[in-house]
Design a protein around this motif. Structure first.
Motif, PDB file in Angstrom:
ATOM      1  N   ALA A  15       0.833  -1.201   0.000  1.00  0.00           N
ATOM      2  CA  ALA A  15       0.000   0.000   0.000  1.00  0.00           C
ATOM      3  C   ALA A  15       0.867   1.250   0.000  1.00  0.00           C
ATOM      4  N   GLY A  16       1.964   1.215   0.763  1.00  0.00           N
ATOM      5  CA  GLY A  16       2.872   2.355   0.786  1.00  0.00           C
ATOM      6  C   GLY A  16       3.485   2.626  -0.575  1.00  0.00           C
ATOM      7  N   VAL A  17       3.847   1.558  -1.286  1.00  0.00           N
ATOM      8  CA  VAL A  17       4.378   1.719  -2.639  1.00  0.00           C
ATOM      9  C   VAL A  17       3.323   2.343  -3.553  1.00  0.00           C
ATOM     10  N   MET A  60      -4.360   3.389  -7.458  1.00  0.00           N
ATOM     11  CA  MET A  60      -5.219   4.064  -6.493  1.00  0.00           C
ATOM     12  C   MET A  60      -5.990   3.050  -5.648  1.00  0.00           C
ATOM     13  N   VAL A  61      -6.536   2.032  -6.296  1.00  0.00           N
ATOM     14  CA  VAL A  61      -7.273   1.002  -5.562  1.00  0.00           C
ATOM     15  C   VAL A  61      -6.353   0.279  -4.577  1.00  0.00           C
ATOM     16  N   GLY A  62      -5.130  -0.031  -5.010  1.00  0.00           N
ATOM     17  CA  GLY A  62      -4.185  -0.671  -4.107  1.00  0.00           C
ATOM     18  C   GLY A  62      -3.870   0.194  -2.900  1.00  0.00           C
ATOM     19  N   ALA A  63      -3.678   1.481  -3.131  1.00  0.00           N
ATOM     20  CA  ALA A  63      -3.370   2.394  -2.036  1.00  0.00           C
ATOM     21  C   ALA A  63      -4.516   2.474  -1.035  1.00  0.00           C
ATOM     22  N   MET A  64      -5.748   2.456  -1.535  1.00  0.00           N
ATOM     23  CA  MET A  64      -6.903   2.688  -0.671  1.00  0.00           C
ATOM     24  C   MET A  64      -7.433   1.409  -0.036  1.00  0.00           C
ATOM     25  N   VAL A  70      -6.054  -6.011   5.676  1.00  0.00           N
ATOM     26  CA  VAL A  70      -5.032  -6.584   6.558  1.00  0.00           C
ATOM     27  C   VAL A  70      -5.609  -7.569   7.581  1.00  0.00           C
ATOM     28  N   PRO A  71      -6.668  -7.236   8.331  1.00  0.00           N
ATOM     29  CA  PRO A  71      -7.166  -8.202   9.322  1.00  0.00           C
ATOM     30  C   PRO A  71      -7.597  -9.533   8.716  1.00  0.00           C
TER      31      PRO A  71
END
Length: 246
Positions: A15-17, A60-64, A70-71
């Motif tokens: 997500a950071g990338v 954008m979808v990956g970032a958001m 994660v859970p």
């Protein structure tokens, strides 16, 4: 049951990338205009004219969305730890999840292009840019109070119950698809706002990501649903009226 590696860390890194790539696209394109980062070059071959904007949507979808998964991914890593090929199963699960959001990115891109063409061809709408954003804010605000939102958010917020009901060995792909559909059902209306605000609007991206992460992962995150819905409706009404009266 212990898992050697925390897959949540890998998701946060990914997500950071994606966020870094998004900032690079926006800042390198001259600002957060509606199509500044993804407008493409008219002289490019058609696969690149389509592929570049789709790539931007996927980033954008990956970032958001990756932070919100994660859970569930962590819990799947626990329950699949003793299955044959657990690492492959986790990758397949994540691939199923991402396949759903990739399909959404394609639809969103086509919708974005259609809306852009409509605005360009309709002078009355072109001089009222706030009308489109106001309309999608009203849709997103109303959806916050829907039964579908509640059902999908409940599934996303309870990974233990979700996996207890649906997990089967060898079914990682279908399980990933199922979780992706639940996630999409929960968040599609908030993601729709990006069509009205513009994919390059970092402020909206940051705000919507924060809302979705809190709603889906925070201990009391479901309490945010109604206030966010009210805020979106108020903002939508305000923008719509302002655009109509201008």
């Amino acid at each position: 049951m212990r898992v050697r590696r925390d897959p949540g860390v890998a998701l946060w890194v990914a997500a950071g990338v994606c966020w870094a790539a998004t900032f690079w696209l926006v800042l390198g394109s001259g600002g957060p205009g509606h199509h500044a980062a993804v407008g493409g070059q008219p002289a490019w071959p058609w696969p690149l004219r389509l592929g570049a904007p789709l790539g931007a949507w996927l980033v954008m979808v990956g970032a958001m969305m990756l932070p919100t998964a994660v859970p569930m991914v962590r819990m799947f890593a626990v329950v699949s730890a003793r299955a044959p090929g657990p690492a492959v199963a986790r990758l397949v699960f994540l691939a199923g999840y991402l396949a759903v959001w990739t399909a959404f990115a394609v639809v969103a891109l086509l919708a974005d292009r259609a809306v852009h063409a409509l605005v360009a061809s309709w002078a009355w709408l072109a001089v009222r840019p706030g009308l489109l954003l106001g309309a999608v804010l009203l849709v997103a605000g109303a959806f916050q109070f829907s039964a579908l939102k509640d059902a999908c958010l409940t599934a996303c917020r309870n990974p233990v119950e979700f996996l207890f009901r649906h997990y089967r060995r060898g079914g990682a792909w279908g399980l990933g698809l199922r979780h992706g559909v639940s996630c999409l059902g929960c968040c599609w209306a908030l993601m729709l706002v990006m069509i009205g605000a513009g994919i390059a609007s970092l402020a909206w991206m940051l705000g919507l990501t924060a809302v979705m992460v809190v709603e889906k992962t925070a201990p009391r995150g479901d309490r945010l649903v109604a206030p966010v819905g009210v805020l979106l409706l108020v903002a939508g009404v305000s923008l719509t009226l302002s655009a109509l009266l201008s």
